[in-house]
Design an enzyme around this catalytic site. Structure first.
Site, PDB file in Angstrom:
ATOM      1  N   SER A 582       0.846  -1.184   0.000  1.00 60.39           N
ATOM      2  CA  SER A 582       0.000   0.000   0.000  1.00 60.39           C
ATOM      3  C   SER A 582       0.890   1.246   0.000  1.00 60.39           C
ATOM      4  CB  SER A 582      -0.953  -0.053   1.186  1.00 60.39           C
ATOM      5  OG  SER A 582      -2.019   0.820   1.030  1.00 60.39           O
ATOM      6  N   ASP A 667      -9.440  -4.000  -5.844  1.00 66.97           N
ATOM      7  CA  ASP A 667      -8.890  -3.122  -4.803  1.00 66.97           C
ATOM      8  C   ASP A 667      -9.581  -1.772  -4.841  1.00 66.97           C
ATOM      9  OD1 ASP A 667      -7.325  -1.660  -3.016  1.00 66.97           O
ATOM     10  OD2 ASP A 667      -5.490  -2.673  -3.626  1.00 66.97           O
ATOM     11  N   HIS A 702      -7.922  -4.984  -1.681  1.00 73.00           N
ATOM     12  CA  HIS A 702      -6.731  -4.434  -1.043  1.00 73.00           C
ATOM     13  C   HIS A 702      -6.111  -5.381  -0.025  1.00 73.00           C
ATOM     14  CE1 HIS A 702      -4.141  -0.993  -0.428  1.00 73.00           C
ATOM     15  NE2 HIS A 702      -4.313  -1.050   0.877  1.00 73.00           N
TER      16      HIS A 702
END
Length: 731
Positions: A582, A667, A702
């Site tokens: 991330s 995501d 994600h």
């Protein structure tokens, strides 16, 4: 974009934590001369890397023109056959390139899985008249939620078997399981796509019948009013995925009749909901990167409207807890590292009435408080280490809880009863598996309730952990947490080094135990967490010195830690591996642009790499909430600065490390097209034949695959990639 830490979901995460716990790539010069007008399809030979077509897309702002040749890869609906074919081709290529590691991957997966106790129960947490916990059984991927009338499990009742709900879905996630105050009704959210948009459902716990009520497009959590038929929930904007509206729903009525009780009009704020420990008020929490606030609703009045604790101000941060007639407020008001105040409930709205309880200290960060009838427990961080102090509210005497490890993590959770004589904590270090304690508030005596089981031949005495400080290029000392296996480690620069970092949003990656990590340590790796600027490891100034116009410090710190660890003999300079996800993926992208020669292999998971383009597009989920983190590129000062480190924009013709990039098609935090574009551009520019592999989970978002075992396959893939490069691919 990037998901921020959710302070109100820690209890559920701790319960879950207790339960779970070769071919070379074609040289760049040959790629550049290959046709770039067609995407390699999934059926094309995977001997060559997929080469994405170039379609110049011009963007101009502040008099600066940028050309993005891969902008065409964005498809918000995830339906374009050309794009899906390209992603499938990337997967085929990655599988082919790693075919020689398939046996290693499989063996690693079984090794990781074998350390996890299959039948595992969490520590029960008391709420109202029941004790709530989760159970994992056999090869089940998901927990079974249960409750009982006493801590020993008498009259156990199954609330929700997530395995049954998930059996027909490639991805399934439950959120916000919560029971009404009278214990008779249950709400829970479900996400079947991994976009973090939940449908909330309700069940009668006596009859087990599902109620007809379904709340669509929500954050997944509800808060019950005290009438046991009214719930509050947050509805999302389905384009930006911001939760911005708080609705009140009465059971038995259609969602279309729900009343809007609060709407966030500032799109730089997140919205959250919760309930006070005494159940008297419902909190609406307003949070941006540099400002926050709280509104309260009377939980006993199903028609009540929110009231601000105090008016929001730019730069003012605070949250609140309630004890009796007083609100206790953790705030940065005239306190960079925060302090604790209190105010009587009759004086809401006036911060001049706030009375100091715990004063501000310049070198100590105040991090939170738990309130009991006779004790106050508060958490601080000094020189990177957490401490918990207990104050007797009658005598005002204090004592500090003690722990043994040189560096550790400790979290308060499950403390829902004011009259409890014990504090519940979760404790872990890099050599100590997660351990749950009840600690007597008066004496400090610990009672161990459970320690995470690590199956196999694990012995904590075989491993050692260190906390060291490394001087960065500007003279600032950066904390680093290290762990290694004693009989495999020599401080002579011979060990392979795995370095992890994050460094954004003030999120502090405290040292903790990982049974998966043992697979690296047992093969001679040294594992390091670089607590770089952008976290709050050394307090709030540590965060402020690693965001917006000081973001480069984050990357410098990580690079300088790498150099120092190899110089000091902790790692082999020719066998350094780095990983981040991330915003940590942005970190990986920046450091391989700026110091690629330091790393043999890098794993960038769901990486936020197209910083400028994303931050200029307010239609992309969560963008506007991030301006106080990265800066607003509509301002030329921030645009120029962000452009100077943006991983996608700064790709250049140079040798890059071996690189494994992962993403999920669905995501919602970092859109799949960011890493897809980045990989395509890297292929066009890189000048060596190191591996560049892109793995796309076509069913996940994600957080990767759902389930306690499925995610281990992703870990096994990364480990096999690194071990193969390190020449340690023999088990």
């Amino acid at each position: 974009m990037i998901i921020m830490a959710q302070k109100y979901s820690f209890l559920l995460s701790v319960i879950s934590l207790a339960v779970l716990s070769a071919c070379t790539e074609q040289p760049a010069n040959l790629q550049a001369s290959s046709p770039t007008t067609e995407v390699v399809s999934a059926t094309t030979s995977v001997a060559l890397a997929p080469v994405a077509k170039k379609v110049p897309y011009e963007m101009e702002i502040h008099g600066d023109k940028r050309i993005d040749n891969y902008y065409w890869m964005r498809d918000d609906k995830r339906e374009d056959p050309e794009i899906l074919a390209h992603l499938a081709a990337e997967n085929d290529y990655t599988n082919a390139q790693l075919a020689h590691t398939e046996k290693l991957q499989a063996e690693l997966f079984e090794e990781l899985k074998a350390r996890i106790e299959k039948n595992d129960d969490s520590v029960p947490v008391k709420k109202g008249q029941y004790f709530y916990s989760t159970e994992m059984r056999g090869d089940n991927e998901y927990p079974i939620y249960v409750r009982s009338t006493d801590v020993s499990g008498t009259n156990k009742e199954i609330l929700l078997d997530v395995n049954t709900l998930a059996k027909d879905h490639a991805y399934y996630q439950v959120s916000g399981l919560d029971v009404s105050p009278n214990g008779q009704l249950m709400a829970f959210g479900e996400d079947k796509v991994s976009r973090r948009v939940y449908s909330v459902k309700f069940q009668d716990l006596a009859s087990k019948a599902m109620l007809p009520d379904v709340l669509e497009g929500t954050e997944g959590d509800v808060v019950w009013a005290n009438d046991n038929k009214t719930v509050y929930y947050i509805k999302k904007d389905l384009q930006t995925l911001l939760g911005y509206q708080v609705y009140r729903h009465t059971l038995g009525t259609p969602q279309s009749d729900d009343q809007l009780v609060y709407e966030e009009t500032d799109n730089t704020y997140y919205t959250g909901i919760g309930k006070s420990k005494d159940g008297s008020v419902i909190f609406i929490n307003h949070g941006s990167t540099e400002s926050s606030g709280v509104s309260v609703i009377d939980a006993n009045n199903p028609k009540a409207m929110p009231q601000r604790l105090v008016q929001r101000e730019k730069g003012l941060e605070y949250d609140a807890s309630k004890l009796g007639q007083y609100y206790y407020i953790t705030t940065n008001l005239d306190a960079v590292n925060f302090r604790l105040m209190k105010v009587h409930q009759d004086e809401l709205g006036d911060k001049t009435k706030w009375q100091e309880v715990i004063p501000h200290r310049a070198n100590v960060k105040f991090e939170g408080v738990q309130l009991f009838n006779h004790h106050m427990v508060y958490q601080e961080r000094e020189k990177g280490q957490t401490s918990i102090k207990v104050r007797d509210l009658t005598t005002q005497k204090e004592h500090t809880l003690s722990f043994n490890d040189p560096a550790f993590s400790v979290y308060m959770y499950g403390n829902g009863e004011f009259d409890s004589s014990a504090l519940r904590v979760y404790y872990t270090s890099m050599t100590t598996p997660g351990t749950h304690y009840d600690i007597d508030l008066a004496s400090g005596k610990k009672v161990q309730l459970k320690q995470q089981a690590v199956l196999g031949d694990f012995n904590a005495d075989n491993y050692a952990s260190e906390r060291i400080f490394i001087k960065a290029r500007d003279g600032v000392e950066v904390p680093v947490s290290l762990v290694y296996r004693k009989d495999k480690f020599k401080k002579d620069g011979s060990n392979s080094l795995y370095q992890y970092g994050y460094g954004s949003y003030g999120s502090t990656m405290d040292p903790s135990f990982s049974s998966s990590r043992l697979s690296l340590l047992d093969r001679g790796f040294v594992y390091a967490i670089a607590h770089i600027r952008g976290s709050q490891m050394l307090g709030r100034p540590w965060y402020d010195d690693g965001k917006k116009l000081t973001k480069q410090n984050t990357f410098n710190d990580f690079i300088d830690v790498t150099k120092a660890l190899t110089t000091q003999g902790y790692g082999n300079k020719d066998n350094v591996f780095a990983a981040g996800g991330s915003a940590g993926g942005l970190l990986m992208g920046a450091v391989i642009n700026q110091a690629p020669e330091l790393y043999k292999g890098v794993a960038a998971h769901v990486p936020f790499v197209d910083v400028v383009t994303t931050m200029l597009d307010e239609s992309i989920p969560l963008t506007t909430n991030e301006y106080d983190e990265w800066g607003n590129p509509n301002d030329k000062t921030y645009y120029d600065y962000m452009l100077s480190y943006s991983p996608y924009d700064q790709v250049k013709a140079q040798a890059y490390p071996n690189l494994l990039v992962t993403t999920g098609l669905h995501d919602s935090q970092v859109q799949y097209f960011e890493p897809a574009k980045w990989v395509a551009k890297l292929r066009d520019y890189k000048t060596n034949d190191n591996k560049l592999l892109f793995k796309v989970d076509m069913e996940a978002g994600h957080g990767g695959a759902s389930g306690r075992f499925k995610g281990l396959k992703d870990r096994a893939l990364e480990y096999a990639f690194f071990l193969d490069l390190a020449g340690k691919n023999k088990l």
